[in-house]
Write an enzyme that holds these catalytic residues in place. Structure first.
Site, PDB file in Angstrom:
ATOM      1  N   HIS A 257      30.273 -45.466  28.817  1.00 16.23           N
ATOM      2  CA  HIS A 257      29.544 -46.585  28.226  1.00 16.23           C
ATOM      3  C   HIS A 257      29.059 -46.210  26.844  1.00 16.23           C
ATOM      4  O   HIS A 257      28.705 -45.069  26.592  1.00 16.23           O
ATOM      5  CB  HIS A 257      28.346 -46.988  29.104  1.00 16.23           C
ATOM      6  N   ASP A 308      31.661 -52.133  35.999  1.00 21.31           N
ATOM      7  CA  ASP A 308      32.974 -52.600  36.435  1.00 21.31           C
ATOM      8  C   ASP A 308      33.560 -51.792  37.587  1.00 21.31           C
ATOM      9  O   ASP A 308      34.472 -52.271  38.259  1.00 21.31           O
ATOM     10  CB  ASP A 308      33.954 -52.562  35.250  1.00 21.31           C
TER      11      ASP A 308
END
Ligand code: COA
Length: 371
Positions: A257, A308
């Protein structure tokens, strides 16, 4: 003047909608853990659009407004039927359909705050119908009309499958919608803000955002996670498959991320749901495979799972087609996009950064016959 690749660390807007501080995500100051455990998606929509939680009558009114606006123009369904349905990706269909919703909205270019709020409701209501209608049309089925008495999450699953979902399915799906609703200045939200900062309309902003979400480095990652799990196929194949990818310096979708360092606070909620739902549906191996991949990536790459990774096995357990995972992300994130669009309009300035020029110095034009 020097460029910051990927605008990393650049603060490009002020916002009261959501924040990520020290790996803690809040919507309007409410911790995502608190909201995931207690709030419905409709409450979160209200929170993002009004920057406060609704009172009971305000929530009831919003639910009614959403229910009243769920139907979509028949022309959109008819257009779906003209698509190359065996190949078109649902995100492409969604991007086009949202643009088309703007064509059919007489208020599309009316820019006062009340009209923009009415469009926000229409768009949020209709996007669930668009995604589910496309999912059915491509299977040769007719779209299903929503039921006004169902929640947003329940209606989505009902319109998708044609039967009312079980309570546990609604609970999981609603929580997934809450967790995906907003995320500070992520790529698609930034796209939406850049678009409407030209004073373009709400539909253009959301259409642009859908285009940005589609990419595998952003919302498209959840579908790729499921593709990977399907390719791996069994628990015993995990180690060699992942090791091979890592040795080839390939990215593993669902990890890493730009902002979080220790971990994405949404991931643990989805992990718990994944465990519960895969057991219920008799596919516990999917969860076990996910955990094994997770442990390998954390150990070798020190990269935490993002939103996700476990959402893939959650949606698969709900019997949802894999290429609908990203459109579902869009259905939820529409609430955040719209909140940011309204916030941008309220205090607008054109977003127009600079580029660091790294091309050749001044050159003299050479006629084509002399080149
Ligand atoms: C999310 C993401 C785009 C953030 O990107 P970023 O901040 O630009 O980070 P980078 O892509 O520059 O990656 C930094 C380093 O970590 C590695 N890395 C990042 N994500 C990785 C992943 N998922 N798998 C393996 N390695 C990864 C990169 O290869 C790079 O290594 P290097 O410095 O040795 O070249 C990136 O982590 C990624 O592509 N993840 C997979 C896609 C995904 O899950 N997206 C959904 C995000 S919610």
């Amino acid at each position: 003047m020097s460029a910051t690749k990927g605008l990393e660390g650049i603060v490009a807007a002020e916002s009261k909608i959501s924040s990520i501080i020290d790996d803690t995500l809040t919507y309007v100051g409410y911790n995502i853990d608190d909201l995931a455990d207690n709030a419905s998606f409709e409450e979160v929509i209200y929170l993002l659009w009004h920057t406060r939680l609704p009172k009971a009558d305000e929530l009831a009114e919003l639910k009614q407004q959403l229910a009243d606006n769920m139907s979509i123009p028949q022309a959109i369904v008819d257009q779906f039927k003209t698509y190359p349905l065996s190949t078109v990706h649902p995100m492409a269909a969604l991007r086009t359909a949202v643009s088309l919703l703007g064509v059919f909205d007489e208020e599309a270019d009316v820019m006062d705050p009340e009209a923009n709020y009415r469009k926000a409701i229409r768009l949020q209501a209709k996007i669930a119908t668009v995604v589910t209608a496309f999912a059915r049309v491509r299977k040769g089925l007719e779209p299903i009309q929503p039921k006004a008495e169902l929640s947003y999450a329940a209606n989505f699953l009902y319109m998708l499958k044609g039967e009312e979902p079980a309570a546990i399915e609604v609970e999981a799906f609603d929580k997934a919608l809450v967790l995906h609703a907003d995320h500070e200045l992520n790529a698609s939200t930034f796209t939406a803000r850049v678009c409407v900062a030209t004073l373009s309309d709400v539909y253009s902003g959301v259409t642009a955002a859908i285009g940005a979400l589609k990419g595998p480095l952003h919302g498209g990652a959840n579908e790729q996670v499921m593709k990977m799990l399907t390719e791996i196929g069994s628990l015993e194949n995990v180690e060699s498959y992942i090791q091979n990818k890592l040795d080839n310096k390939e990215k593993i979708m669902g990890f890493g991320h730009r902002v979080y360092r220790k971990g994405d606070p949404r991931a643990p909620h989805l992990r718990v749901m994944s465990q519960k739902l895969t057991e219920l549906t008799g596919k516990p191996e999917l969860y076990q495979m996910s955990v094994k991949i997770h442990d390998m990536i954390v150990e070798q790459k020190k990269l935490p799972a993002n939103v996700d990774f476990f959402s893939a096995s959650v949606y698969d357990s709900l019997g949802i087609d894999h290429d609908l995972f990203t459109p579902i992300f869009a259905v939820s994130r529409t609430s955040g996009w719209v909140a940011h669009i309204l916030e941008q309009y309220a205090n607008n300035r054109l977003i127009r950064p600079r580029a660091e020029y790294v091309g050749p110095g001044m050159q003299k034009y050479v006629p084509i016959s002399e080149r």
